[in-house]
Design a protein around this motif. Structure first.
Motif, PDB file in Angstrom:
ATOM      1  N   LYS A   2       0.851  -1.179   0.000  1.00 13.10           N
ATOM      2  CA  LYS A   2       0.000   0.000   0.000  1.00 13.10           C
ATOM      3  C   LYS A   2       0.886   1.227   0.000  1.00 13.10           C
ATOM      4  O   LYS A   2       1.847   1.313   0.762  1.00 13.10           O
ATOM      5  CB  LYS A   2      -0.879   0.037   1.246  1.00 13.10           C
ATOM      6  CG  LYS A   2      -2.149  -0.730   1.142  1.00 13.10           C
ATOM      7  CD  LYS A   2      -2.998  -0.445   2.361  1.00 13.10           C
ATOM      8  CE  LYS A   2      -4.360  -1.044   2.224  1.00 13.10           C
ATOM      9  NZ  LYS A   2      -5.193  -0.740   3.380  1.00 13.10           N
ATOM     10  N   TRP A  39       2.545   3.601   2.844  1.00 12.77           N
ATOM     11  CA  TRP A  39       1.368   3.801   3.669  1.00 12.77           C
ATOM     12  C   TRP A  39       1.651   3.299   5.071  1.00 12.77           C
ATOM     13  O   TRP A  39       2.226   2.230   5.265  1.00 12.77           O
ATOM     14  CB  TRP A  39       0.181   3.040   3.097  1.00 12.77           C
ATOM     15  CG  TRP A  39      -1.073   3.254   3.869  1.00 12.77           C
ATOM     16  CD1 TRP A  39      -1.946   4.263   3.732  1.00 12.77           C
ATOM     17  CD2 TRP A  39      -1.585   2.433   4.927  1.00 12.77           C
ATOM     18  NE1 TRP A  39      -2.977   4.138   4.614  1.00 12.77           N
ATOM     19  CE2 TRP A  39      -2.768   3.013   5.377  1.00 12.77           C
ATOM     20  CE3 TRP A  39      -1.136   1.277   5.536  1.00 12.77           C
ATOM     21  CZ2 TRP A  39      -3.520   2.486   6.397  1.00 12.77           C
ATOM     22  CZ3 TRP A  39      -1.883   0.734   6.569  1.00 12.77           C
ATOM     23  CH2 TRP A  39      -3.077   1.345   6.981  1.00 12.77           C
ATOM     24  N   THR A  40       1.277   4.096   6.072  1.00 13.82           N
ATOM     25  CA  THR A  40       1.355   3.708   7.475  1.00 13.82           C
ATOM     26  C   THR A  40       0.053   4.122   8.145  1.00 13.82           C
ATOM     27  O   THR A  40      -0.748   4.846   7.561  1.00 13.82           O
ATOM     28  CB  THR A  40       2.537   4.405   8.192  1.00 13.82           C
ATOM     29  OG1 THR A  40       2.354   5.819   8.115  1.00 13.82           O
ATOM     30  CG2 THR A  40       3.868   4.023   7.567  1.00 13.82           C
ATOM     31  N   LYS A  41      -0.112   3.670   9.367  1.00 14.42           N
ATOM     32  CA  LYS A  41      -1.337   4.047  10.085  1.00 14.42           C
ATOM     33  C   LYS A  41      -1.398   5.554  10.305  1.00 14.42           C
ATOM     34  O   LYS A  41      -2.471   6.147  10.257  1.00 14.42           O
ATOM     35  CB  LYS A  41      -1.411   3.312  11.417  1.00 14.42           C
ATOM     36  CG  LYS A  41      -1.662   1.840  11.253  1.00 14.42           C
ATOM     37  CD  LYS A  41      -1.765   1.135  12.596  1.00 14.42           C
ATOM     38  CE  LYS A  41      -1.954  -0.352  12.369  1.00 14.42           C
ATOM     39  NZ  LYS A  41      -2.018  -1.085  13.632  1.00 14.42           N
ATOM     40  N   GLY A  42      -0.270   6.171  10.524  1.00 15.14           N
ATOM     41  CA  GLY A  42      -0.234   7.630  10.702  1.00 15.14           C
ATOM     42  C   GLY A  42      -0.245   8.375   9.382  1.00 15.14           C
ATOM     43  O   GLY A  42      -0.296   9.602   9.356  1.00 15.14           O
ATOM     44  N   GLN A  44      -2.543   8.642   7.298  1.00 14.88           N
ATOM     45  CA  GLN A  44      -3.836   9.249   6.971  1.00 14.88           C
ATOM     46  C   GLN A  44      -3.774  10.768   7.094  1.00 14.88           C
ATOM     47  O   GLN A  44      -4.408  11.482   6.335  1.00 14.88           O
ATOM     48  CB  GLN A  44      -4.933   8.684   7.875  1.00 14.88           C
ATOM     49  CG  GLN A  44      -6.319   9.099   7.471  1.00 14.88           C
ATOM     50  CD  GLN A  44      -6.687   8.628   6.074  1.00 14.88           C
ATOM     51  OE1 GLN A  44      -6.348   7.529   5.659  1.00 14.88           O
ATOM     52  NE2 GLN A  44      -7.361   9.471   5.321  1.00 14.88           N
ATOM     53  N   LYS A  45      -2.952  11.265   8.037  1.00 17.01           N
ATOM     54  CA  LYS A  45      -2.772  12.722   8.162  1.00 17.01           C
ATOM     55  C   LYS A  45      -2.149  13.279   6.885  1.00 17.01           C
ATOM     56  O   LYS A  45      -2.534  14.355   6.415  1.00 17.01           O
ATOM     57  CB  LYS A  45      -1.878  13.046   9.353  1.00 17.01           C
ATOM     58  CG  LYS A  45      -2.503  12.742  10.684  1.00 17.01           C
ATOM     59  CD  LYS A  45      -1.539  13.051  11.806  1.00 17.01           C
ATOM     60  CE  LYS A  45      -2.088  12.563  13.126  1.00 17.01           C
ATOM     61  NZ  LYS A  45      -1.112  12.700  14.212  1.00 17.01           N
TER      62      LYS A  45
END
Length: 148
Positions: A2, A39-42, A44-45
């Motif tokens: 991702k 893509w990382t969880k953070g 999204q910012k």
């Protein structure tokens, strides 16, 4: 893998989208060229920031895009560059040069990434250039390249 696209990639998506691609394509092509980040969880910012910036710089409505198209196509764009005796340029005309010429002709502000030059402009004369203003609107310009 991702990834989050930071720039528009033809056939893949536009800036701010999260897409799934093969690992090698992401590691060897997209990420090193700066058109994508992992893509990382953070992340999204980052996606939200990219979408906000894209929304500010893009033309929002079809009517506004058609209005800008009519302004662009009505311009006489003249670009003075250094050239040799036979009319060949020292280098070539870039997208940034075309954007500067549009500004000099009192045209609307255009993003240089929206300018598409079909084949490299390396000679004096009139050349076709297109500007993608909206998903459905594209302006075709004649750029007159003259010797300086």
């Amino acid at each position: 893998m991702k990834i989050i696209l930071t720039h528009e990639v033809p056939g893949l998506g536009s800036a701010g989208e999260v897409v799934e691609v093969k690992d090698g394509y992401a590691r060897n092509f997209l990420v090193p060229r700066g058109v994508a980040i992992r893509w990382t969880k953070g992340g999204q910012k980052d996606v939200d920031a990219i979408r906000r910036a894209r929304k500010i710089h893009s033309i929002q409505t079809l009517e506004a895009a058609n209005e800008v198209k009519s302004k662009l196509e009505g311009l006489q764009i003249k670009l003075a560059v250094r050239s040799g005796e036979a009319g060949r340029l020292f280098g070539s005309v870039t997208q940034a040069d075309v954007v500067d010429a549009i500004k000099a002709a009192d045209g609307p502000a255009v993003d240089k990434r929206a300018v598409a030059i079909g084949s490299p402009i390396k000679t004096v004369g009139t050349h076709k250039v297109s500007v993608k203003l909206h998903a459905d609107v594209q302006a075709n310009l004649d750029v007159n390249v003259v010797a300086a």
